[in-house]
Design a protein around this motif. Sequence first.
Motif, PDB file in Angstrom:
ATOM      1  N   ALA A 130      45.447  60.435  22.110  1.00 55.94           N
ATOM      2  CA  ALA A 130      46.781  60.199  21.612  1.00 55.94           C
ATOM      3  C   ALA A 130      48.074  60.937  22.415  1.00 55.94           C
ATOM      4  O   ALA A 130      48.950  60.315  22.588  1.00 55.94           O
ATOM      5  N   HIS A 131      47.538  62.013  22.852  1.00 55.09           N
ATOM      6  CA  HIS A 131      48.536  62.604  23.941  1.00 55.09           C
ATOM      7  C   HIS A 131      48.726  61.892  25.138  1.00 55.09           C
ATOM      8  O   HIS A 131      49.944  61.758  25.610  1.00 55.09           O
ATOM      9  N   ALA A 132      47.536  61.122  25.709  1.00 53.97           N
ATOM     10  CA  ALA A 132      47.609  60.352  26.883  1.00 53.97           C
ATOM     11  C   ALA A 132      48.413  59.261  26.499  1.00 53.97           C
ATOM     12  O   ALA A 132      49.379  58.684  27.451  1.00 53.97           O
ATOM     13  N   LYS A 133      48.288  58.642  25.475  1.00 50.71           N
ATOM     14  CA  LYS A 133      49.005  57.512  25.182  1.00 50.71           C
ATOM     15  C   LYS A 133      50.579  57.881  25.200  1.00 50.71           C
ATOM     16  O   LYS A 133      51.465  56.851  25.534  1.00 50.71           O
ATOM     17  N   THR A 134      50.898  58.937  24.379  1.00 52.50           N
ATOM     18  CA  THR A 134      52.287  59.157  24.515  1.00 52.50           C
ATOM     19  C   THR A 134      52.775  59.683  25.945  1.00 52.50           C
ATOM     20  O   THR A 134      54.114  59.202  26.367  1.00 52.50           O
ATOM     21  N   LEU A 135      52.008  60.143  26.605  1.00 55.44           N
ATOM     22  CA  LEU A 135      52.587  60.341  28.093  1.00 55.44           C
ATOM     23  C   LEU A 135      52.471  58.924  29.003  1.00 55.44           C
ATOM     24  O   LEU A 135      53.526  58.775  29.742  1.00 55.44           O
ATOM     25  N   LEU A 136      51.738  58.180  28.789  1.00 49.82           N
ATOM     26  CA  LEU A 136      51.559  56.661  29.412  1.00 49.82           C
ATOM     27  C   LEU A 136      52.692  55.957  29.209  1.00 49.82           C
ATOM     28  O   LEU A 136      53.334  55.360  29.870  1.00 49.82           O
ATOM     29  N   ALA A 137      53.388  55.822  27.812  1.00 51.23           N
ATOM     30  CA  ALA A 137      54.565  55.141  27.277  1.00 51.23           C
ATOM     31  C   ALA A 137      55.739  55.836  28.044  1.00 51.23           C
ATOM     32  O   ALA A 137      56.706  55.161  28.089  1.00 51.23           O
ATOM     33  N   GLN A 138      55.661  57.232  28.421  1.00 48.41           N
ATOM     34  CA  GLN A 138      57.123  57.806  29.065  1.00 48.41           C
ATOM     35  C   GLN A 138      57.007  58.054  30.509  1.00 48.41           C
ATOM     36  O   GLN A 138      58.093  58.502  31.081  1.00 48.41           O
ATOM     37  N   SER A 139      55.871  58.019  31.103  1.00 46.30           N
ATOM     38  CA  SER A 139      55.814  58.351  32.584  1.00 46.30           C
ATOM     39  C   SER A 139      55.350  57.447  33.357  1.00 46.30           C
ATOM     40  O   SER A 139      54.307  56.745  33.611  1.00 46.30           O
ATOM     41  N   ASP A 140      56.152  57.014  34.334  1.00 46.17           N
ATOM     42  CA  ASP A 140      55.481  56.106  35.741  1.00 46.17           C
ATOM     43  C   ASP A 140      54.523  56.611  36.315  1.00 46.17           C
ATOM     44  O   ASP A 140      53.659  56.219  36.683  1.00 46.17           O
ATOM     45  N   GLU A 141      54.545  57.979  36.583  1.00 49.31           N
ATOM     46  CA  GLU A 141      53.528  58.794  37.337  1.00 49.31           C
ATOM     47  C   GLU A 141      52.100  58.470  36.524  1.00 49.31           C
ATOM     48  O   GLU A 141      51.236  58.368  37.169  1.00 49.31           O
ATOM     49  N   ALA A 142      52.088  58.774  35.151  1.00 52.42           N
ATOM     50  CA  ALA A 142      51.057  58.752  34.444  1.00 52.42           C
ATOM     51  C   ALA A 142      50.457  57.357  34.484  1.00 52.42           C
ATOM     52  O   ALA A 142      49.190  56.977  34.518  1.00 52.42           O
ATOM     53  N   ARG A 143      51.355  56.403  34.345  1.00 56.09           N
ATOM     54  CA  ARG A 143      50.999  54.892  34.456  1.00 56.09           C
ATOM     55  C   ARG A 143      50.371  54.563  35.675  1.00 56.09           C
ATOM     56  O   ARG A 143      49.343  53.878  35.979  1.00 56.09           O
ATOM     57  N   ALA A 144      50.699  55.237  36.929  1.00 52.20           N
ATOM     58  CA  ALA A 144      50.092  54.873  38.155  1.00 52.20           C
ATOM     59  C   ALA A 144      48.601  55.519  38.291  1.00 52.20           C
ATOM     60  O   ALA A 144      47.744  54.836  38.613  1.00 52.20           O
TER      61      ALA A 144
END
Length: 99
Positions: free
Chosen positions: A42-56
């Motif tokens: 759940a925390h990862a999904k939140t970060l992925l929705a907000q961060s280009d770095e996380a999506r990369a």
Amino acid sequence: MTSLRFTEREQAGGERMTPNELKALIDIYGADLAKWPPQEGAHAKTLLAQSDEARALMRDAVAFDAVLRNTGPVLSPDRRRFLVDSIMGRLDDTPSSLS
């Protein structure tokens, strides 16, 4: 498995996952969030929705997981037999001093 013992989230006193923590968890669990502990996912999904770095980071992880799943071409029985016979034939030609 429990989450990382002393995470950057805990140091900052919050619940937001950092890209560094995401990377560490990807290294542990892989790119499939369904295989993660529910709270971390759940925390990862939140970060992925907000961060280009996380999506990369996740894109790289998905690509790496795909490489690991790729077992390569399946050999036909005839091709496999040919390769085994070829290798075994070369072993017979090996000088006895290597044995």
